[in-house]
Motif scaffolding. Sequence first.
Motif, PDB file in Angstrom:
ATOM      1  N   ALA A  36       0.835  -1.207   0.000  1.00 60.80           N
ATOM      2  CA  ALA A  36       0.000   0.000   0.000  1.00 60.80           C
ATOM      3  C   ALA A  36       0.868   1.254   0.000  1.00 60.80           C
ATOM      4  O   ALA A  36       0.558   2.227  -0.701  1.00 60.80           O
ATOM      5  N   GLN A  37       1.954   1.243   0.756  1.00 62.06           N
ATOM      6  CA  GLN A  37       2.839   2.411   0.804  1.00 62.06           C
ATOM      7  C   GLN A  37       3.522   2.632  -0.545  1.00 62.06           C
ATOM      8  O   GLN A  37       3.614   3.766  -1.024  1.00 62.06           O
ATOM      9  N   ILE A  38       3.991   1.550  -1.160  1.00 61.06           N
ATOM     10  CA  ILE A  38       4.626   1.678  -2.478  1.00 61.06           C
ATOM     11  C   ILE A  38       3.627   2.225  -3.492  1.00 61.06           C
ATOM     12  O   ILE A  38       3.947   3.119  -4.281  1.00 61.06           O
ATOM     13  N   GLU A  39       2.409   1.691  -3.463  1.00 62.78           N
ATOM     14  CA  GLU A  39       1.383   2.168  -4.393  1.00 62.78           C
ATOM     15  C   GLU A  39       1.106   3.656  -4.167  1.00 62.78           C
ATOM     16  O   GLU A  39       0.996   4.425  -5.124  1.00 62.78           O
ATOM     17  N   GLN A  40       1.026   4.054  -2.917  1.00 62.95           N
ATOM     18  CA  GLN A  40       0.798   5.469  -2.604  1.00 62.95           C
ATOM     19  C   GLN A  40       1.969   6.325  -3.093  1.00 62.95           C
ATOM     20  O   GLN A  40       1.766   7.407  -3.658  1.00 62.95           O
ATOM     21  N   ASP A  41       3.191   5.843  -2.888  1.00 63.61           N
ATOM     22  CA  ASP A  41       4.367   6.583  -3.344  1.00 63.61           C
ATOM     23  C   ASP A  41       4.399   6.698  -4.868  1.00 63.61           C
ATOM     24  O   ASP A  41       4.774   7.743  -5.400  1.00 63.61           O
TER      25      ASP A  41
END
Length: 69
Positions: A36-41
């Motif tokens: 989720a963090q990678i996708e947000q980044d």
Amino acid sequence: MSTVAEIQEAISKLPEREQKTLARWFARVRADAWDAQIEQDIQSGRLEHLAEEALEEFGAGRTKALSLS
């Protein structure tokens, strides 16, 4: 809500099989959070400079193929 110390103590008292089940579950939780963090980044453009740098390195011939074996 329990404190971390209380949770750690409770986990240490679980049978090994249940500790392993918990460990697998927690690994999935952390992996999902990472995804989720990678996708947000990616969506926010925070990783754009890394992609540009990689393309520049590739274009300049400063990369090599990965060995997958």
